[in-house]
Design an enzyme around this catalytic site. Structure first.
Site, PDB file in Angstrom:
ATOM      1  CG  HIS A   1      -1.785   2.542   6.942  1.00 42.77           C
ATOM      2  ND1 HIS A   1      -1.179   3.195   5.895  1.00 42.77           N
ATOM      3  CD2 HIS A   1      -1.736   3.393   7.997  1.00 42.77           C
ATOM      4  CE1 HIS A   1      -0.780   4.387   6.295  1.00 42.77           C
ATOM      5  NE2 HIS A   1      -1.120   4.540   7.569  1.00 42.77           N
ATOM      6  CB  ALA A   2      -5.517  -1.893  10.579  1.00 46.78           C
ATOM      7  NE  ARG A   3      -7.846   2.312   4.916  1.00 47.14           N
ATOM      8  CZ  ARG A   3      -8.456   3.488   5.017  1.00 47.14           C
ATOM      9  NH1 ARG A   3      -9.624   3.579   5.629  1.00 47.14           N
ATOM     10  NH2 ARG A   3      -7.890   4.582   4.515  1.00 47.14           N
ATOM     11  CD  GLU A   4      -2.613   0.651   3.627  1.00 52.61           C
ATOM     12  OE1 GLU A   4      -3.040   1.832   3.691  1.00 52.61           O
ATOM     13  OE2 GLU A   4      -1.399   0.368   3.643  1.00 52.61           O
TER      14      GLU A   4
ATOM     15  NE  ARG B   1      -4.263   6.281   7.292  1.00 48.60           N
ATOM     16  CZ  ARG B   1      -3.566   6.367   6.148  1.00 48.60           C
ATOM     17  NH1 ARG B   1      -3.909   5.632   5.097  1.00 48.60           N
ATOM     18  NH2 ARG B   1      -2.529   7.165   6.051  1.00 48.60           N
TER      19      ARG B   1
ATOM     20  CG  ASN C   1       3.423   5.933   6.887  1.00 46.42           C
ATOM     21  OD1 ASN C   1       4.570   5.737   7.312  1.00 46.42           O
ATOM     22  ND2 ASN C   1       3.159   6.154   5.612  1.00 46.42           N
ATOM     23  NE  ARG C   2      -0.217  11.178   6.801  1.00 48.69           N
ATOM     24  CZ  ARG C   2      -0.227  10.133   5.996  1.00 48.69           C
ATOM     25  NH1 ARG C   2       0.612   9.084   6.240  1.00 48.69           N
ATOM     26  NH2 ARG C   2      -1.023  10.064   4.951  1.00 48.69           N
TER      27      ARG C   2
ATOM     28  CG  HIS D   1       1.822   1.594   2.959  1.00 53.62           C
ATOM     29  ND1 HIS D   1       1.137   2.389   3.844  1.00 53.62           N
ATOM     30  CD2 HIS D   1       3.117   1.614   3.375  1.00 53.62           C
ATOM     31  CE1 HIS D   1       1.971   2.855   4.757  1.00 53.62           C
ATOM     32  NE2 HIS D   1       3.173   2.412   4.500  1.00 53.62           N
ATOM     33  CB  SER D   2      -2.595  -2.033  -0.576  1.00 51.89           C
ATOM     34  OG  SER D   2      -3.705  -2.019   0.312  1.00 51.89           O
ATOM     35  CE1 TYR D   3      -7.621   1.940  -2.025  1.00 51.79           C
ATOM     36  CE2 TYR D   3      -7.210   2.482  -4.324  1.00 51.79           C
ATOM     37  CZ  TYR D   3      -7.925   2.671  -3.154  1.00 51.79           C
ATOM     38  OH  TYR D   3      -8.943   3.619  -3.109  1.00 51.79           O
TER      39      TYR D   3
ATOM     40  CD  GLU E   1      -0.017   3.200  -1.145  1.00 52.44           C
ATOM     41  OE1 GLU E   1      -0.001   2.385  -0.218  1.00 52.44           O
ATOM     42  OE2 GLU E   1      -0.952   4.010  -1.318  1.00 52.44           O
TER      43      GLU E   1
HETATM   44  N1  LIG Z   1       6.219   9.306   4.001  1.00 47.38           N
HETATM   45  C1  LIG Z   1       5.097   8.780   3.425  1.00 47.38           C
HETATM   46  N2  LIG Z   1       5.227   7.843   2.472  1.00 47.38           N
HETATM   47  C2  LIG Z   1       4.143   7.299   1.887  1.00 47.38           C
HETATM   48  C3  LIG Z   1       2.856   7.702   2.232  1.00 47.38           C
HETATM   49  C4  LIG Z   1       1.651   7.095   1.549  1.00 47.38           C
HETATM   50  C5  LIG Z   1       0.851   6.145   2.451  1.00 47.38           C
HETATM   51  C6  LIG Z   1      -0.173   5.452   1.596  1.00 47.38           C
HETATM   52 SE1  LIG Z   1      -1.482   4.404   2.530  1.00 47.38          SE
HETATM   53  C7  LIG Z   1       0.169   6.905   3.597  1.00 47.38           C
HETATM   54  O1  LIG Z   1      -0.734   7.706   3.342  1.00 47.38           O
HETATM   55  O2  LIG Z   1       0.577   6.677   4.752  1.00 47.38           O
HETATM   56  C8  LIG Z   1       2.692   8.661   3.231  1.00 47.38           C
HETATM   57  C9  LIG Z   1       3.815   9.203   3.832  1.00 47.38           C
HETATM   58 CL1  LIG Z   1       3.649  10.391   5.063  1.00 47.38          CL
HETATM   59 ZN   LIG Z   2      -0.885   2.618   3.947  1.00 46.14          ZN
HETATM   60 ZN   LIG Z   3      -2.107   3.229   0.752  1.00 50.82          ZN
END
Ligand SMILES: Nc1ncc(C[C@H](C[SeH])C(=O)O)cc1Cl
Ligand SMILES: [Zn+2]
Ligand SMILES: [Zn+2]
Ligand SMILES: [Zn+2]
Ligand SMILES: [Zn+2]
Ligand SMILES: [Zn+2]
Length: 305
Positions: A65-68, A123, A140-141, A193-195, A267
Site C-alpha cells: 500500500h503506497a501511503r504506508e 493506496r 491486497n484485494r 503494512h501500517s498502521y 500493521e
Molecule cells: N488478508 C488480509 N490481511 C490483512 C488485511 C489488512 C490490511 C491493512 Se492496510 C488491508 O486492509 O489490506 C487485509 C486483508 Cl484482505
Molecule cells: Zn496496508
Molecule cells: Zn493498514
C-alpha cells in the site's frame, strides 16, 4: 541521498539496492521479478550465505500500500541489520547460514512514487483501463483468495477495488508468480503494512479458523511480546477477520492456502495519532522493535524446519 531514518524516494532506494548488493561480498544478490504497470523494476533482494544447494526461505514484502511509508522503511532497515550483524549476531548468523530471506522493499512502486510526488494518501496501484476514469486497484484485494467476496469493492473508483480479475494487477501477478515458482522452499511469508499495531494471520476472507490457528496464534503472541520488550509498544495478535475486518483477496491468505504455513501481516505504528503520516523520528524505534518480532518468527521457523 539515502537515509535509514528518512522516507526515501524510489530513486534513492534504487541506488541503495545497487550499492548494498555490491558491498555485501556475496551475502546479498538482487533479481528483477518483473515490471510495474508504469515500467519500474520490481527488485527482490536475496539475503543468505551463498550455497550451491537450495536453502529453505522466508519471503517478506513491504510497500504493498503506497501511503504506508513506514513499511518500506522497515524493509530497508531489515536489510541493513541483516548485512551489518551477520557474523556478529549469533541468531542472524545462524538464520542466514541455514535459510535465505527474500526481501521486496517496495511492492507497489508506482503508488509509492505517486505518494511522494502527488497524493500522499494514495493506496492502490496506478493501473489504467479503458471504461473507467478511475485509476488503480487495491493490490491486497487482488490476490486469488476468496477474491472480491467480502471487504472489497468491484467499483474501480473505490480504494478497495479488487481489480477486474484475480492477479489483474501486474505487480500482484509478478509476486504471485515468484512465490509459486519458489513455493517448495518458502516456509514463511511476511507482509508489512501500517498502521494499527497488529500482528494478523489467516484468515481474513472467512471467519473460519485456519487449520494451524493455535500454532500461528502462539507464534504471533511470542513475536508481539518480543516486540513489546524494547519500548513497551503494544500489539494485538489474531486472525484478520476478527482482529481488523473481514476482507478477501489478501496476500497472507493466498500464501497460506498455497501452503506457506507461517503467513503474517504486520500493521506497524501507530494507533492513529499520526497514522500513515508517522514522523521520521519514529522510524528508528519502530524498526528496532519490529526487528525483534521478525527475528522471533524467523527463529521459530528455523527451529521447525
Ligand atoms: N488478508 C488480509 N490481511 C490483512 C488485511 C489488512 C490490511 C491493512 Se492496510 C488491508 O486492509 O489490506 C487485509 C486483508 Cl484482505
Ligand atoms: Zn496496508
Ligand atoms: Zn493498514
Ligand atoms: Zn535523496
Ligand atoms: Zn518524498
Ligand atoms: Zn539495530
Amino acid at each position: 541521498a539515502h537515509s535509514y531514518t528518512k522516507y526515501n524516494t524510489w530513486t534513492d532506494i534504487v541506488a541503495w539496492m545497487s550499492s548494498m548488493t555490491s558491498s555485501s561480498s556475496g551475502l546479498m544478490t538482487k533479481q528483477v521479478i518483473g515490471n510495474t504497470y508504469e515500467g519500474r523494476a520490481m527488485t527482490v533482494l536475496k539475503i543468505g550465505k551463498a550455497s550451491s544447494s537450495t536453502k529453505p526461505a522466508i519471503f517478506m514484502d513491504c510497500g504493498i500500500h503506497a501511503r504506508e511509508w513506514i513499511s518500506p522503511a522497515f524493509c530497508q532497515w531489515f536489510v541493513k541489520e541483516a548485512l551489518s550483524t551477520y557474523g556478529t549476531d549469533s541468531q542472524m548468523t545462524s538464520l542466514l547460514d541455514q535459510m535465505d530471506v527474500y526481501v521486496l522493499p517496495v511492492f507497489n512502486i508506482d503508488g509509492y512514487d505517486f505518494t511522494h510526488k502527488s497524493n500522499r494518501m494514495w493506496r492502490k496501484t496506478r493501473s489504467r483501463r479503458s471504461g473507467s476514469s478511475c485509476i488503480g486497484a487495491d493490490p491486497n484485494r487482488n490476490f486469488d483468495a476468496g477474491w472480491c467476496s467480502m471487504g472489497a469493492s468491484s467499483n474501480p473508483c473505490s480504494d478497495t477495488f479488487c481489480g477486474y480479475t484475480p492477479e489483474s494487477e501486474i505487480e500482484v501477478k509478478n509476486v504471485a508468480d515468484f512465490i509459486r515458482r519458489n513455493k517448495s522452499t518458502i516456509k514463511a511469508y511476511l507482509t508489512i503494512h501500517s498502521y494499527s499495531q497488529l500482528l494478523l494471520f489467516p484468515y481474513s476472507y472467512t471467519y473460519d479458523l485456519a487449520a494451524d490457528h493455535n500454532e500461528l496464534m502462539k507464534v504471533a503472541e511470542g513475536a508481539s511480546s518480543a516486540l513489546r520488550s524494547l519500548y513497551g509498544t503494544r500489539y494485538t495478535s489474531g486472525p484478520g477477520a476478527t482482529t481488523i475486518y473481514p476482507a478477501a483477496g489478501g496476500s497472507d491468505d493466498w500464501a497460506y492456502d498455497l501452503g506457506v504455513k507461517y503467513s503474517y501481516t504486520f500493521e506497524l505504528r501507530d494507533t492513529g495519532r499520526y497514522g500513515f503520516l508517522l514522523p521520521e523520528s519514529q522510524i528508528k524505534p519502530t524498526c528496532e522493535e519490529t526487528m525483534l518480532a521478525v527475528k522471533y518468527i524467523a527463529a521459530y521457523v528455523q527451529k521447525n524446519l
